[in-house]
Design a protein around this motif. Structure first.
Motif, PDB file in Angstrom:
ATOM      1  N   MET A  49       0.831  -1.202   0.000  1.00 34.33           N
ATOM      2  CA  MET A  49       0.000   0.000   0.000  1.00 34.33           C
ATOM      3  C   MET A  49       0.865   1.252   0.000  1.00 34.33           C
ATOM      4  O   MET A  49       0.577   2.219  -0.712  1.00 34.33           O
ATOM      5  N   VAL A  50       1.942   1.244   0.788  1.00 32.55           N
ATOM      6  CA  VAL A  50       2.833   2.405   0.839  1.00 32.55           C
ATOM      7  C   VAL A  50       3.544   2.605  -0.497  1.00 32.55           C
ATOM      8  O   VAL A  50       3.719   3.726  -0.959  1.00 32.55           O
ATOM      9  N   LEU A  51       3.937   1.504  -1.138  1.00 35.39           N
ATOM     10  CA  LEU A  51       4.663   1.585  -2.402  1.00 35.39           C
ATOM     11  C   LEU A  51       3.752   1.862  -3.592  1.00 35.39           C
ATOM     12  O   LEU A  51       4.015   2.761  -4.401  1.00 35.39           O
ATOM     13  N   PHE A  52       2.683   1.061  -3.711  1.00 33.76           N
ATOM     14  CA  PHE A  52       1.873   1.071  -4.932  1.00 33.76           C
ATOM     15  C   PHE A  52       0.446   1.573  -4.743  1.00 33.76           C
ATOM     16  O   PHE A  52      -0.299   1.700  -5.704  1.00 33.76           O
ATOM     17  N   GLY A  53       0.058   1.798  -3.478  1.00 31.33           N
ATOM     18  CA  GLY A  53      -1.303   2.258  -3.225  1.00 31.33           C
ATOM     19  C   GLY A  53      -2.339   1.163  -3.343  1.00 31.33           C
ATOM     20  O   GLY A  53      -3.535   1.440  -3.468  1.00 31.33           O
ATOM     21  N   ARG A  54      -1.899  -0.116  -3.279  1.00 28.96           N
ATOM     22  CA  ARG A  54      -2.830  -1.244  -3.418  1.00 28.96           C
ATOM     23  C   ARG A  54      -2.564  -2.298  -2.349  1.00 28.96           C
ATOM     24  O   ARG A  54      -1.414  -2.619  -2.061  1.00 28.96           O
ATOM     25  N   ASN A  55      -3.639  -2.844  -1.817  1.00 30.83           N
ATOM     26  CA  ASN A  55      -3.541  -3.846  -0.754  1.00 30.83           C
ATOM     27  C   ASN A  55      -3.783  -5.236  -1.338  1.00 30.83           C
ATOM     28  O   ASN A  55      -4.876  -5.527  -1.815  1.00 30.83           O
ATOM     29  N   PRO A  56      -2.767  -6.135  -1.297  1.00 29.29           N
ATOM     30  CA  PRO A  56      -2.956  -7.491  -1.830  1.00 29.29           C
ATOM     31  C   PRO A  56      -3.784  -8.390  -0.922  1.00 29.29           C
ATOM     32  O   PRO A  56      -4.118  -9.512  -1.296  1.00 29.29           O
ATOM     33  N   ASN A  57      -4.102  -7.913   0.295  1.00 24.97           N
ATOM     34  CA  ASN A  57      -4.974  -8.637   1.235  1.00 24.97           C
ATOM     35  C   ASN A  57      -4.464 -10.041   1.554  1.00 24.97           C
ATOM     36  O   ASN A  57      -5.208 -11.015   1.509  1.00 24.97           O
ATOM     37  N   CYS A  58      -3.187 -10.121   1.892  1.00 23.14           N
ATOM     38  CA  CYS A  58      -2.616 -11.408   2.329  1.00 23.14           C
ATOM     39  C   CYS A  58      -3.031 -11.753   3.751  1.00 23.14           C
ATOM     40  O   CYS A  58      -2.995 -12.905   4.151  1.00 23.14           O
ATOM     41  N   LEU A  59      -3.381 -10.712   4.523  1.00 23.27           N
ATOM     42  CA  LEU A  59      -3.679 -10.915   5.937  1.00 23.27           C
ATOM     43  C   LEU A  59      -5.182 -11.086   6.136  1.00 23.27           C
ATOM     44  O   LEU A  59      -5.920 -10.122   6.341  1.00 23.27           O
ATOM     45  N   LYS A  81      -5.633   8.890 -15.463  1.00 24.08           N
ATOM     46  CA  LYS A  81      -7.036   9.243 -15.218  1.00 24.08           C
ATOM     47  C   LYS A  81      -7.174  10.448 -14.294  1.00 24.08           C
ATOM     48  O   LYS A  81      -8.281  10.880 -13.992  1.00 24.08           O
ATOM     49  N   GLY A  82      -6.028  10.938 -13.820  1.00 24.87           N
ATOM     50  CA  GLY A  82      -6.053  12.089 -12.925  1.00 24.87           C
ATOM     51  C   GLY A  82      -6.173  11.731 -11.460  1.00 24.87           C
ATOM     52  O   GLY A  82      -6.401  12.613 -10.622  1.00 24.87           O
ATOM     53  N   GLU A  83      -6.015  10.464 -11.141  1.00 22.84           N
ATOM     54  CA  GLU A  83      -6.107  10.014  -9.751  1.00 22.84           C
ATOM     55  C   GLU A  83      -4.721  10.090  -9.104  1.00 22.84           C
ATOM     56  O   GLU A  83      -3.885   9.205  -9.294  1.00 22.84           O
ATOM     57  N   GLN A  84      -4.472  11.128  -8.342  1.00 23.16           N
ATOM     58  CA  GLN A  84      -3.185  11.312  -7.683  1.00 23.16           C
ATOM     59  C   GLN A  84      -3.126  10.457  -6.410  1.00 23.16           C
ATOM     60  O   GLN A  84      -4.151  10.124  -5.814  1.00 23.16           O
ATOM     61  N   GLY A  85      -1.917  10.115  -6.008  1.00 23.98           N
ATOM     62  CA  GLY A  85      -1.735   9.333  -4.784  1.00 23.98           C
ATOM     63  C   GLY A  85      -0.507   9.815  -4.033  1.00 23.98           C
ATOM     64  O   GLY A  85       0.338  10.527  -4.581  1.00 23.98           O
ATOM     65  N   ASN A  86      -0.413   9.428  -2.772  1.00 16.36           N
ATOM     66  CA  ASN A  86       0.750   9.783  -1.952  1.00 16.36           C
ATOM     67  C   ASN A  86       1.703   8.611  -1.776  1.00 16.36           C
ATOM     68  O   ASN A  86       2.600   8.661  -0.931  1.00 16.36           O
ATOM     69  N   ASP A  87       1.510   7.554  -2.552  1.00 17.68           N
ATOM     70  CA  ASP A  87       2.373   6.382  -2.445  1.00 17.68           C
ATOM     71  C   ASP A  87       3.736   6.663  -3.064  1.00 17.68           C
ATOM     72  O   ASP A  87       3.945   7.645  -3.773  1.00 17.68           O
ATOM     73  N   MET A  88       4.686   5.770  -2.822  1.00 15.26           N
ATOM     74  CA  MET A  88       6.068   6.001  -3.218  1.00 15.26           C
ATOM     75  C   MET A  88       6.274   5.966  -4.730  1.00 15.26           C
ATOM     76  O   MET A  88       7.024   6.774  -5.290  1.00 15.26           O
ATOM     77  N   ILE A  89       5.643   5.019  -5.410  1.00 13.54           N
ATOM     78  CA  ILE A  89       5.837   4.910  -6.860  1.00 13.54           C
ATOM     79  C   ILE A  89       5.300   6.154  -7.577  1.00 13.54           C
ATOM     80  O   ILE A  89       5.885   6.621  -8.558  1.00 13.54           O
ATOM     81  N   THR A  90       4.199   6.709  -7.094  1.00 14.56           N
ATOM     82  CA  THR A  90       3.699   7.959  -7.668  1.00 14.56           C
ATOM     83  C   THR A  90       4.758   9.045  -7.559  1.00 14.56           C
ATOM     84  O   THR A  90       5.017   9.791  -8.514  1.00 14.56           O
TER      85      THR A  90
END
Length: 520
Positions: free
Chosen positions: A194-204, A273-282
């Motif tokens: 989530m911090v890197l890519f803004g996405r949760n793989p939901n392993c937990l 698409k104009g969706e900004q994020g605060n993650d690292m890859i952005t």
């Protein structure tokens, strides 16, 4: 007939013929040594031809504790040469002055390190000089950003609240045995993605789903451990024939490349698409677009290399540190009680400002709640001292130099720094160096004692200190506070906990525990 053989077999034949006399002699020596070593207790023996290799092989299953014994019985700095048919000039040190000198004068990782860690390409942890300086500046800018720090703390808290605590609540109800180290590995993987890519793989989640990227990274780390231990000529031969660990490496790399490419493309699509994020890859993509130098090459390879670098750094280190911390809590209940007392004071102070969530159970703290908790911080530092997530690190030598203890370094040498031994030296930490005692980090005024920090190297020091240190502390404290305040962790009876001989200080067989809801 011979000409029809695969060229690789010609190469193997040539290689074997060339070194056959040395191999025969080495095998003979090993047989004699193995028989002889049963009746010897020496920590380190330098043998003819094989030098220190037999001692390393003999202690490979307990390599980290062996480094402590080496320092105590042989010396804080040792020079080894390796067998002459696989030459290696290694300087092992756990001398704090040496380590400080090496850290502050910025010894390069070197070409050999780059070759071993080729999977992360030109990522920040693999490059030297101009490229490293530029990437370090970029990373610092990202990590020091108020928006990024807030986002990272928020996402970790969400994973704790939405995934970890519900899972532990269910485990407590079922009274089942779980591997807490595996749970923390899943938690940090979700959090770092989530911090890197803004996405949760939901392993937990309660069904403990399989994730091929997480598995591939684990396999890759295992192979890289072998590469650091074996002479380069050995693992390169395995890579050439695609056998042994190197076969696993190739398969894991395909999965990693495919998965990271997918994450990067999805992030670029979001930005389009104009969706900004605060993650690292952005942040890295934006930096790429603004900088036209060859230090930040355009394209996905740069993003992939740095994404994987931080994925490696974030996935295993914090989870491993958390596992050792909770194991120490099962052995030091008075320390646990002191931390809970601190947390209770925070909880009482927050009761009037919780906006209707006063009775919410389980209770989740914020990063701001935990900032001033001295005993919690001291307890975590003391755990990291004894069980550093990265137990050893390497540096290369490119020019002749002399370490503070008088050891002469020659070009081509490899320096091995044992963080594990550094945290267990009586000369540094006193006669109680093997005891878990958070009070050593607190001064007579009840504040954090700055003196131990000058001897504290789990996050290294100098120019190459861990850029994510503050973030790691924040994440670990959020997890520790939530788990300790709401649950009681009991080690499964009969469990023997010992470090695994690997690049990251995993537990040999995990951390099997039972979870119970804490009664107020």
């Amino acid at each position: 007939m011979i000409m029809e053989l695969h060229p690789a077999l010609h190469m193997l034949g040539y290689y074997l013929i060339k070194i056959w006399p040395e191999v025969c002699l080495a095998v003979f020596c090993i047989i004699i040594i193995w028989s002889y070593s049963k009746h010897r207790n020496e920590v380190l023996v330098f043998w003819p031809i094989l030098d220190c290799l037999p001692s390393i092989l003999k202690n490979r299953h307990r390599i980290h504790d062996w480094t402590v014994e080496l320092a105590n019985s042989v010396g804080n700095t040792i020079i080894g040469k390796g067998p002459f048919f696989a030459p290696l000039r290694l300087v092992y040190t756990c001398d704090s002055l040496n380590v400080e000198y090496i850290a502050k004068t910025n010894f390069p990782k070197g070409a050999e390190h780059y070759e071993i860690m080729d999977v992360i390409g030109n990522g920040i942890f693999n490059v030297d000089y101009q490229h490293w300086q530029a990437q370090r500046k970029m990373a610092n800018k990202t990590f020091m950003s108020k928006e990024f720090r807030s986002y990272a703390a928020k996402t970790t808290r969400e994973v704790v609240e939405d995934s970890l605590l519900p899972l532990l609540s269910q485990v407590a109800i079922q009274s089942s045995v779980v591997d807490l180290e595996d749970i923390f590995l899943r938690l940090t993987f979700d959090s770092v993605c989530m911090v890197l890519f803004g996405r949760n793989p939901n392993c937990l989640s309660i069904d403990f789903p399989y994730n091929e990227l997480a598995r591939a990274i684990d396999d890759m780390a295992e192979v890289l451990t072998y590469r650091h231990v074996l002479p380069s000529s050995w693992w390169k031969l395995c890579r050439w024939f695609m056998i042994g660990p190197e076969k696993k490496f190739i398969e894991a790399r395909k999965i990693i490349d495919r998965s990271l490419e997918s994450y990067i493309l999805m992030k670029k699509d979001d930005l389009h698409k104009g969706e900004q994020g605060n993650d690292m890859i952005t942040s890295f993509i934006q930096h790429q677009e603004m900088d036209n130098s060859d230090l930040f090459p355009k394209g996905n390879a740069f993003l992939r290399d740095n994404g994987l670098s931080f994925l490696f750094a974030g996935k295993d280190s914090s989870s491993t540190a958390l596992a050792w911390f909770f194991w120490l809590m099962t052995r030091n209940r008075s320390v646990e009680a002191n931390i809970i007392e601190e947390l209770c004071h925070v909880r009482e102070k927050n009761k009037d400002t919780d906006d209707g969530l006063k009775e919410k159970i389980p209770y989740v703290f914020t990063a701001e709640d935990l900032k001033g908790l001295v005993y919690l911080h001291a307890s975590l530092c003391e755990s990291l001292r004894l069980y550093p997530p990265v137990p050893a690190t390497y540096r290369g030598v490119e020019k002749e130099d002399v370490l503070p203890d008088g050891t002469t370094l020659k070009p081509g040498m490899k320096i091995l720094i044992s963080m594990y031994a550094l945290g267990r030296m009586e000369s540094i930490w006193g006669k109680d160096c093997l005891e878990y005692r958070p009070e050593r980090w607190i001064d007579e005024n009840g504040k954090l004692n700055p003196v131990p920090l000058t001897k504290f190297f789990p996050f290294f020091a100098g120019p190459r200190n861990c850029v994510g240190k503050d973030l790691a502390f924040t994440q670990m404290k959020l997890v520790i506070a939530a788990v300790l305040f709401n649950f009681h962790v009991e080690l499964l009876e009969g469990e023997v906990i010992r470090p695994k001989p690997s690049m990251v200080l995993h537990m040999q067989n995990g951390l099997k525990v039972r979870i119970k809801k804490r009664i107020a």
